[in-house]
Design a protein around this motif. Structure first.
Motif, mmCIF file in Angstrom:
data_model
loop_
_atom_site.group_PDB
_atom_site.id
_atom_site.type_symbol
_atom_site.label_atom_id
_atom_site.label_comp_id
_atom_site.label_asym_id
_atom_site.label_seq_id
_atom_site.Cartn_x
_atom_site.Cartn_y
_atom_site.Cartn_z
ATOM 1 N N VAL A 115 0.833 -1.200 0.000
ATOM 2 C CA VAL A 115 0.000 0.000 0.000
ATOM 3 C C VAL A 115 0.876 1.261 0.000
ATOM 4 C CG1 VAL A 115 -1.685 1.332 1.335
ATOM 5 C CG2 VAL A 115 -1.908 -1.150 1.155
ATOM 6 N N ILE A 116 0.528 2.232 -0.853
ATOM 7 C CA ILE A 116 1.197 3.541 -0.858
ATOM 8 C C ILE A 116 0.619 4.368 0.278
ATOM 9 C CG2 ILE A 116 1.612 5.658 -2.167
ATOM 10 C CD1 ILE A 116 1.300 4.017 -4.722
ATOM 11 N N ASN A 117 1.487 4.872 1.119
ATOM 12 C CA ASN A 117 1.066 5.647 2.298
ATOM 13 C C ASN A 117 1.061 7.148 1.960
ATOM 14 O OD1 ASN A 117 0.278 4.650 4.774
ATOM 15 N ND2 ASN A 117 2.008 5.502 5.841
ATOM 16 N N PRO A 118 -0.120 7.801 1.841
ATOM 17 C CA PRO A 118 -0.144 9.233 1.548
ATOM 18 C C PRO A 118 -0.288 10.069 2.817
ATOM 19 C CG PRO A 118 -2.325 8.329 1.229
ATOM 20 C CD PRO A 118 -1.471 7.199 1.753
ATOM 21 N N TRP A 119 0.211 11.294 2.758
ATOM 22 C CA TRP A 119 -0.005 12.277 3.827
ATOM 23 C C TRP A 119 -0.173 13.620 3.139
ATOM 24 C CZ3 TRP A 119 3.757 15.019 7.559
ATOM 25 C CH2 TRP A 119 3.041 15.539 8.649
ATOM 26 N N SER B 52 -2.084 7.561 8.571
ATOM 27 C CA SER B 52 -2.616 6.205 8.769
ATOM 28 C C SER B 52 -1.620 5.306 9.487
ATOM 29 C CB SER B 52 -2.972 5.580 7.411
ATOM 30 O OG SER B 52 -1.808 5.508 6.596
ATOM 31 N N ASN B 53 -0.310 5.710 9.449
ATOM 32 C CA ASN B 53 0.745 4.892 10.075
ATOM 33 C C ASN B 53 0.583 3.415 9.704
ATOM 34 O OD1 ASN B 53 2.050 7.005 11.293
ATOM 35 N ND2 ASN B 53 0.863 6.862 13.164
ATOM 36 N N TRP B 54 0.524 3.150 8.386
ATOM 37 C CA TRP B 54 0.231 1.813 7.875
ATOM 38 C C TRP B 54 1.303 0.817 8.304
ATOM 39 C CZ3 TRP B 54 2.149 -1.813 4.384
ATOM 40 C CH2 TRP B 54 1.212 -2.740 3.920
ATOM 41 N N TRP B 55 0.856 -0.367 8.715
ATOM 42 C CA TRP B 55 1.817 -1.391 9.117
ATOM 43 C C TRP B 55 1.467 -2.722 8.497
ATOM 44 C CZ3 TRP B 55 0.175 -5.482 12.323
ATOM 45 C CH2 TRP B 55 -1.082 -5.312 12.921
ATOM 46 N N TYR B 56 2.476 -3.584 8.425
ATOM 47 C CA TYR B 56 2.351 -4.862 7.734
ATOM 48 C C TYR B 56 3.073 -5.907 8.582
ATOM 49 C CZ TYR B 56 3.777 -8.351 4.217
ATOM 50 O OH TYR B 56 4.035 -9.501 3.534
ATOM 51 N N ASP B 57 2.362 -6.957 8.999
ATOM 52 C CA ASP B 57 2.918 -7.943 9.928
ATOM 53 C C ASP B 57 2.694 -9.345 9.376
ATOM 54 O OD1 ASP B 57 3.894 -9.391 11.985
ATOM 55 O OD2 ASP B 57 2.373 -8.825 13.455
ATOM 56 N N MET B 58 3.811 -10.063 9.084
ATOM 57 C CA MET B 58 3.724 -11.434 8.582
ATOM 58 C C MET B 58 4.417 -12.402 9.543
ATOM 59 S SD MET B 58 1.911 -11.159 5.977
ATOM 60 C CE MET B 58 2.053 -12.837 5.433
ATOM 61 N N LEU C 130 9.858 1.278 10.230
ATOM 62 C CA LEU C 130 10.250 0.634 11.484
ATOM 63 C C LEU C 130 9.948 -0.850 11.398
ATOM 64 C CD1 LEU C 130 10.986 0.667 14.545
ATOM 65 C CD2 LEU C 130 8.577 1.092 15.010
ATOM 66 N N SER C 131 10.962 -1.688 11.685
ATOM 67 C CA SER C 131 10.728 -3.122 11.661
ATOM 68 C C SER C 131 9.893 -3.534 12.864
ATOM 69 C CB SER C 131 12.066 -3.880 11.680
ATOM 70 O OG SER C 131 12.660 -3.794 12.964
ATOM 71 N N LEU C 132 9.193 -4.663 12.698
ATOM 72 C CA LEU C 132 8.405 -5.205 13.802
ATOM 73 C C LEU C 132 9.091 -6.402 14.430
ATOM 74 C CD1 LEU C 132 4.841 -5.012 12.182
ATOM 75 C CD2 LEU C 132 6.005 -3.338 13.611
ATOM 76 N N ASN C 133 10.303 -6.746 13.956
ATOM 77 C CA ASN C 133 11.043 -7.882 14.516
ATOM 78 C C ASN C 133 11.580 -7.544 15.892
ATOM 79 O OD1 ASN C 133 11.142 -7.775 11.593
ATOM 80 N ND2 ASN C 133 12.173 -9.722 11.729
ATOM 81 N N GLY D 134 8.033 -7.872 8.899
ATOM 82 C CA GLY D 134 6.992 -6.902 9.177
ATOM 83 C C GLY D 134 7.586 -5.519 9.291
ATOM 84 N N TYR D 135 6.748 -4.501 9.050
ATOM 85 C CA TYR D 135 7.245 -3.136 9.164
ATOM 86 C C TYR D 135 6.085 -2.170 9.337
ATOM 87 C CZ TYR D 135 5.799 -2.604 4.268
ATOM 88 O OH TYR D 135 5.078 -2.551 3.099
#
Length: 759
Positions: A93-97, A110-116, A142-145, A188-189
Motif C-alpha cells: 500500500v502507498i502511504n499518503p499524507w 494512517s501509520n500503515w503497518w504490515y505484519d507477517m 520501522l521493523s516489527l522484529n 513486518g514493518y
C-alpha cells in the motif's frame, strides 16, 4: 478482471504440520485464480497446500467485488508466485499524507503497518527499496522484529525540493524522491511520516507526500508525482513488493531426518538452506538438467535440451543431439566420424586427411604449450623470489616470529592475491580515498566470511621506513582504542606494503563539515561537534601517553578522522606516523603532512614531536568552530590559512565574525570563547607553550558537558523543536547523542537521515 490471490490468516489455530510424504494436493484443487497460477506448495483450501504448522502457504481466491481477504485488518493481494526463485510478489500500500485545504492543516496519518510474523515470509532486501515521494518529506520505516530497543530497526530518507524546475523524471536521488535500503530478514514493518516536515507551506504545488516499500524495478519516478495526485491514481494506491519464502524452520540436514515431513519429494530434486540463516527454513530445487515442481511427486522432469523450439541447438552438427536423463550428447551418425559438439562429422576416408592435419597441428600446439609452461614456471619462481625479498626487506620475518611467540595476537599477514581478489584487482570503482600517503580501496575478504575492509596501498617507502615497517606494524596492531581505526593486518610481499583496516562506513569529518547536503556541519548541534572533537582528542592522547612505545600521528586533519555507523570519531591513516624518538638522531627527518595543518615549528626544525599533533588538532577545532577549510587558495595571502584568519580575528577582538552563525545561535558566547581559547593555546608558535593532548582531551570533556547544560544553550527551545521532544543528553557518556523521548537522530553526509531506536 484479474481475480487476485489473498494471503489467508485466521484467528483460529494454524494448520497441523504434514504427517506423511505422500500428502499431495488433490486433482480438484484450484490451480489458477484469475490470471495468477497457484503452484504447490501454495494452495486454496484444506488439502491443497503444504501444511507446515504456519500460514505461509495458505491462500484464498476471493471472487467477490473487492477481490480481497483481510489479514489482521489489512488487504494483502498476491501478484504472482515463483517456485524456482522461492519468491512471492504482493501489492504494498502507498502511504499518503496530504494537506487539507478545508481544514488548513495536514490530514491525520494512517501509520500503515504490515505484519507477517505468523508466516515464514521475509521481505527481500535486495529487490525492494523504501521510497519517499514529495517535497520536504521525511518518512520512516520501522521493523516489527524483536523487542523494542533491542532488535528493532528503523531508517528513513528525506525528499527535498530546492525548486520545481529541479525535478527530473527517472531520478530518485533526493530531489522530489529518495530511496534507502532495508536489512535482510524483516517479516513486518510500519511506515510513518515525521510531522515536523509537512506540505502545508508548499500546498500550492505539492499537496501530498507518499511513502511505500516497493520492488525497485517496479518504480519509475515522474516529476508529476510531486505536483499532482498521479502517483496514487496511476498505480491504484499500491505497488509490487517481493517476499522470500521457505519451508519450516529447519536446515536441509535437519529436515531430511524426518522423511515424513520432508518437502523435497520429487526424484531429481535437491534441498537448499534459506539464505536468511539457520532456523529460517529451506527450499527445494530441481537438479541440473531437470525442471518443474520439486514439491510434487515426479514434479521434476527431464529437460529435452535437443528441443529446438525451446532451446538453442546444443550441437554444432544438425541432427546429432541425443537427449539423456539430466543432459544430452552430440553423436555423429553411423559410418561417420568427427566432433559433433564443436566440429564436423564426415565419412571415414575424408576424415583421414583431417586427422593427419589435426595431428600435426596438435604437435605444434603441444610444443608451444610446453615452451609456455616452462617460461611460466620460470617466471613464477622469479616472482616468488621477488616476493620473498620484499617480505624480508619490510621486516616480515621479524613480524612473523613475534606473531608466533605472542599467542592470541589478532593480526593477519595477507597475500597479494587475497587483496587483489578483495578489490577486484584494485578497480578504480572501489577507491574510497586518495591522499599524500597512498590510495584507499574498499574490499571484501572472502576467507573472513565476506568481511568489508579498507585496504591502503602506500606510496613508495624510504629505506628507513622499510627497515622499521615490520616493527611498527607489530606495535600498531596492538593498539585497541574505541576511537582509533583497528588495523587488521598488512601485506609485505609487494614493493610497497599494503595495510588492511576495519572499514568505517560514514566517511570523514572533512566531508561532514565541508561536503554540503542535508547533513552538513551547519545542521550539527555544537554539542555534537565538541563530542566528536573530544573523541578524536582521546585517541591522540592515548597514542601519545599510553601506547608503548608512544606514537606520533604526524598528519592530524579532518579527512583523517572517520565516522562510524553511530557517528563515533575514529582516528585513521597512520601513513605519516612515527614512533616517539628516543634520541636526538631520530628527530631528523623530512617534513611531511598536509598544508594548513602543519606545525610551523616542525617545518622550521624538521623535528616531529607530540606537540606537532597538538597544533594540527587546533586547526581541526577551528574547522568545527567556523565551518571553513584549513587552507583556501582563493583567498588573499594573509587569509589563505584558517589559523592565520583566526589568530588575527582574536587579536582584533573579532571572534564573533569568524564563528559559524549556527553555533552562535545555539550556545552562549562564553562557552564558544572557551573553545576558541583552547584552539588558540594549541596554535602557539612554540611547542613548549602548547598543552598536551591529554590536557586538551580533559578540557574538551569539560566543555562538552558544559555545552549540554541548559544554561549553556540560549535557544534550547529551538533545539527541542528540531528534535521533536525534550532532549535528554547523558553528560557522562563517551558518545554524544541527541536523544528525545522516542528516537536518536544521527547526522549523515548523504541525502538521507538515518534513524536508530533508543538503546
Amino acid at each position: 478482471m484479474l481475480l487476485p490471490l489473498i494471503i489467508l490468516a485466521l484467528s483460529a489455530r494454524p494448520p497441523a504440520a504434514a504427517t506423511a510424504t505422500a500428502m499431495q494436493p488433490s486433482e480438484n484443487c484450484l490451480r489458477r485464480c484469475g490470471d495468477v497460477e497457484i503452484p504447490y506448495p501454495f494452495g486454496v483450501g484444506s488439502g491443497c497446500h503444504l501444511e507446515t504448522g504456519d500460514w505461509t502457504f495458505v491462500l484464498s481466491c476471493n471472487r467477490s467485488a473487492d477481490g480481497r481477504l483481510r489479514v489482521y485488518n489489512y488487504e494483502i493481494e498476491v501478484v504472482d508466485v515463483s517456485v524456482r526463485r522461492g519468491q512471492l510478489r504482493i501489492y504494498s500500500v502507498i502511504n499518503p499524507w496530504c494537506y487539507n485545504g478545508s481544514t488548513s492543516a495536514m490530514n491525520g496519518q494512517s501509520n500503515w503497518w504490515y505484519d507477517m510474523s505468523i508466516t515464514n515470509f521475509r521481505i527481500n532486501d535486495a529487490l525492494n527499496r523504501f521510497t519517499v515521494v514529495g517535497c520536504n518529506s521525511l518518512a520512516y520505516i520501522l521493523s516489527l522484529n524483536g523487542t523494542a530497543g533491542a532488535d528493532r530497526y528503523m531508517t528513513g530518507c528525506m525528499a527535498m525540493c530546492p525548486g520545481v524546475g529541479r525535478l527530473e523524471n527517472g531520478s530518485c536521488a533526493g530531489v522530489g524522491c529518495c530511496q534507502t535500503a532495508i536489512p535482510g530478514g524483516l517479516n513486518g514493518y510500519q511506515v510513518s511520516f515525521d510531522e515536523k516536515f509537512n506540505t502545508s507551506a508548499i500546498a500550492g504545488f505539492s499537496r501530498c507526500s507518499y511513502a511505500v516499500l516497493v520492488e525497485a524495478s517496479a518504480f519509475d519516478f515522474r516529476a508529476s508525482y510531486v505536483t499532482t495526485d498521479e502517483f496514487m491514481v496511476a498505480n491504484g494506491g499500491q505497488l509490487p513488493l517481493v517476499l522470500d519464502w521457505a519451508i519450516g524452520n529447519k536446515t536441509c540436514e535437519e529436515a531430511k531426518r524426518n522423511a515424513s515431513a520432508y518437502a523435497c519429494v520429487s526424484a531429481n530434486s535437491e534441498c537448499v538452506d534459506s539464505k536468511y540463516g539457520r532456523g529460517r527454513g529451506y527450499l527445494c530445487n530441481c537438479s541440473a538438467g531437470y525442471d518443474g515442481n520439486p514439491y510434487l511427486l515426479d514434479g521434476c522432469q527431464d529437460i529435452n535440451e535437443c528441443d529446438e523450439s525451446r532451446f538453442r541447438y546444443p550441437c554444432s552438427v544438425p541432427g546429432t543431439c541425443i537427449n539423456t536423463p539430466g543432459g544430452f550428447t552430440c553423436t555423429c551418425p553411423d559410418k561417420t566420424t568427427g566432433n559433433a559438439y564443436n566440429g564436423t562429422c564426415g565419412d571415414n576416408k575424408s576424415q583421414l586427411g583431417w586427422k593427419i592435419a589435426i595431428g600435426i597441428s596438435s604437435g605444434v600446439v603441444i610444443l608451444i604449450v610446453t615452451a609456455s609452461c616452462v617460461y611460466m614456471i620460470h617466471a613464477k619462481r622469479r616472482m616468488a623470489k621477488i616476493k620473498r625479498e620484499h617480505f624480508r626487506q619490510h621486516g616480515g620475518l621479524l613480524l612473523f616470529e613475534e606473531m608466533k611467540s605472542r599467542q592470541g595476537l589478532s593480526f593477519t599477514l595477507f597475500t597479494q592475491e587475497e587483496l587483489e581478489q578483495a578489490t577486484n584487482r584494485f578497480d578504480e570503482r572501489n577507491v574510497i580515498g586518495k591522499g599524500g600517503n597512498g590510495t584507499v580501496y574498499r574490499g571484501t575478504i572472502a576467507k573472513d566470511n565476506g568481511a568489508v575492509v579498507a585496504i591502503k596501498r602506500c606510496r613508495l617507502a624510504t629505506e628507513r621506513q622499510k627497515k622499521e615497517f615490520g616493527k611498527e606494524m607489530l606495535i600498531l596492531s596492538q593498539i585497541n582504542h574505541r576511537n582509533i581505526v583497528k588495523l587488521y593486518g598488512c601485506c609485505l610481499e609487494v614493493e610497497v606494503p599494503m595495510l588492511v583496516y576495519k572499514y568505517i562506513p560514514n566517511g570523514t569529518l572533512y566531508r561532514l563539515i565541508h561536503g554540503g547536503g542535508v547533513a552538513s556541519a551547519r545542521r550539527i548541534p555544537f554539542a555534537a561537534r565538541v563530542g566528536i572533537a573530544h573523541q578524536a582528542a582521546e585517541a591522540l592522547a592515548y597514542l601519545h601517553s599510553w601506547a608503548s612505545p608512544p606514537i606520533i600521528h604526524g598528519d592530524v586533519k579532518t579527512s583523517n578522522i572517520l565516522l562510524d555507523e553511530d557517528y563515533t570519531a575514529k582516528v585513521s591513516d597512520f601513513g605519516a606516523s612515527t614512533l616517539a624518538p628516543t634520541d636526538a638522531a631520530q628527530f631528523v627527518t623530512f617534513v611531511q603532512g598536509t598544508c594548513g595543518y602543519l606545525d610551523p615549528e616542525y617545518m622550521r626544525t624538521c623535528r616531529l614531536t607530540d606537540k606537532s599533533d597538538v597544533y594540527s588538532f587546533g586547526v581541526v577545532l577551528l574547522e568545527l568552530l567556523t565551518c571553513r577549510k584549513a587552507l583556501n587558495l582563493e583567498e588573499l595571502e594573509e587569509e589563505k590559512y584558517l589559523s592565520s584568519q583566526f589568530l588575527l580575528a582574536v587579536g582584533e577582538d573579532r571572534l564573533g565574525e569568524i564563528l559559524d552563525p549556527q553555533i552562535k545561535g545555539e550556545q552562549s558566547m562564553e562557552v564558544l570563547e572557551q573553545v576558541a581559547e583552547l584552539a588558540k593555546q594549541c596554535l602557539e608558535i612554540s611547542g613548549e607553550k602548547r598543552p598536551s593532548m591529554r590536557e586538551v582531551a580533559e578540557e574538551l570533556d569539560r566543555l562538552r558537558k558544559l555545552s549540554l547544560h541548559p544554561w549553556g544553550q540560549p535557544n534550547s527551545g529551538e533545539l527541542v523543536a528540531l528534535l521533536g521532544g525534550s532532549p535528554s543528553i547523558a553528560a557522562d557518556s563517551d558518545q554524544i547523542e541527541l536523544s528525545t523521548s522516542t528516537r536518536n537522530i544521527s547526522f549523515s553526509d548523504t541525502a538521507y537521515i538515518g534513524i536508530r531506536s533508543p538503546r
